[in-house]
Design a protein around this motif. Structure first.
Motif, short mmCIF file in Angstrom:
data_model
loop_
_atom_site.label_atom_id
_atom_site.label_comp_id
_atom_site.label_asym_id
_atom_site.label_seq_id
_atom_site.Cartn_x
_atom_site.Cartn_y
_atom_site.Cartn_z
N GLY A 1 1.25 3.04 -1.39
CA GLY A 1 0.81 1.78 -1.96
C GLY A 1 -0.53 1.90 -2.65
N TRP A 2 -1.46 2.65 -2.03
CA TRP A 2 -2.77 2.84 -2.64
C TRP A 2 -2.65 3.60 -3.95
N THR B 1 -8.02 -1.96 -2.01
CA THR B 1 -8.73 -2.23 -0.76
C THR B 1 -7.77 -2.48 0.40
N ALA B 2 -6.72 -3.26 0.14
CA ALA B 2 -5.82 -3.68 1.21
C ALA B 2 -5.01 -2.53 1.79
N TRP B 3 -4.59 -1.58 0.95
CA TRP B 3 -3.74 -0.50 1.46
C TRP B 3 -4.50 0.48 2.35
N ALA B 4 -5.83 0.36 2.37
CA ALA B 4 -6.59 1.20 3.29
C ALA B 4 -6.33 0.79 4.74
N ALA B 5 -6.03 -0.49 4.96
CA ALA B 5 -5.84 -1.00 6.33
C ALA B 5 -4.69 -0.31 7.06
N PRO B 6 -3.47 -0.22 6.48
CA PRO B 6 -2.39 0.49 7.18
C PRO B 6 -2.72 1.94 7.47
N ILE B 7 -3.43 2.59 6.54
CA ILE B 7 -3.80 3.99 6.76
C ILE B 7 -4.72 4.11 7.97
N ILE B 8 -5.73 3.24 8.01
CA ILE B 8 -6.70 3.28 9.11
C ILE B 8 -6.02 2.97 10.44
N ASN C 1 -4.58 -7.68 -10.06
CA ASN C 1 -3.98 -7.56 -8.73
C ASN C 1 -4.12 -6.18 -8.11
N PRO C 2 -4.00 -5.09 -8.89
CA PRO C 2 -4.10 -3.76 -8.27
C PRO C 2 -5.41 -3.52 -7.52
N ILE C 3 -6.46 -4.24 -7.89
CA ILE C 3 -7.74 -4.07 -7.19
C ILE C 3 -7.58 -4.52 -5.74
N ILE C 4 -6.75 -5.54 -5.53
CA ILE C 4 -6.46 -5.97 -4.16
C ILE C 4 -5.81 -4.82 -3.39
N GLY C 5 -4.86 -4.16 -4.06
CA GLY C 5 -4.16 -3.05 -3.42
C GLY C 5 -5.08 -1.90 -3.06
N GLN D 1 -2.96 3.77 -9.86
CA GLN D 1 -2.38 4.04 -11.18
C GLN D 1 -2.40 2.78 -12.05
N LEU D 2 -2.10 1.64 -11.47
CA LEU D 2 -2.13 0.39 -12.24
C LEU D 2 -3.56 0.03 -12.63
#
Length: 210
Positions: A24-25, A78-85, A72-76, A30-31
């Motif tokens: 997801g990140w 930051t947000a996709w770091a949460a599942p990784i952590i 919107n990709p800027i949200i991704g 890329q976007l």
């Protein structure tokens, strides 16, 4: 004080969260790169524009692509770091309190709801299928199912023992739930956009088969 959930350390879920987060990140990255490229070179097409149907530019330039006033990709990013952590923490034997799982689940629900809305906008309003957006959809949908079922089986939600046992068995059906979710999206895209033959033709052109 909230007590940590007592279910066995969900290694499989942890690994999936890391994989989904990385994918997801990367899609969001890329976007974001494409968006900055468009700023620097107005009027140019994105590298992920393959046809009128399969493209990124229409989505990135639309108001739906900047719902909160920025891309919107800027949200991704930051947000996709949460599942990784969270995934890494679980593998490191971390145990989270119920309130933490609730907050994490609310984030996943928000992502799932946002993706469902974007799918509708893409298919029924913009009439496009953004490649990197679809990558994001593909990992958000199973993540929602997996985390939701885990919270049910782990007792984060107040369920009787029988309910938790059923939820535990449901985890094995998360791949099937995911396939059904994908099928619904494909069906909508096919009915509205005749997507399957168009996407297949685009792939053939990209591979030089036609």
């Amino acid at each position: 004080m909230s007590q940590p959930q007592s279910h066995t350390r969900p290694t499989g879920l942890a690994i999936w969260l890391i994989i989904a987060g990385v994918i997801g990140w990367w899609a969001a990255f890329q976007l974001t790169v494409e968006k900055f490229h468009a700023f620097e070179n107005p009027g140019t097409k994105a590298s992920c524009d393959f046809s009128v149907l399969v493209q990124c530019t229409e989505n990135l330039d639309s108001w739906q692509g900047s719902v909160f006033g920025f891309s919107n990709p800027i949200i991704g990013l930051t947000a996709w770091a949460a599942p990784i952590i969270v995934g890494v923490a679980i593998l490191a034997h971390a145990r989270f309190a119920k309130w933490f799982w609730w907050l994490f689940w609310l984030g996943i629900v928000g992502a799932f709801a946002f993706v469902c809305w974007l799918i509708f906008q893409s298919i029924f309003v913009l009439h496009t299928l953004c490649p990197w957006c679809m990558v994001t959809w593909s990992v958000t949908i199973p993540s929602f199912f997996a985390v939701t079922v885990h919270l049910l089986r782990a007792g984060v939600w107040p369920l009787p023992a029988r309910g938790r046992q059923i939820a535990d068995k449901l985890m094995a059906y998360v791949p099937l739930m995911t396939i059904v979710g994908y099928a619904v999206v494909i069906l909508l895209a096919q009915v509205r956009l005749n997507a399957i033959p168009n996407v297949w033709h685009t792939i053939q052109i990209a591979l030089g088969w036609v």
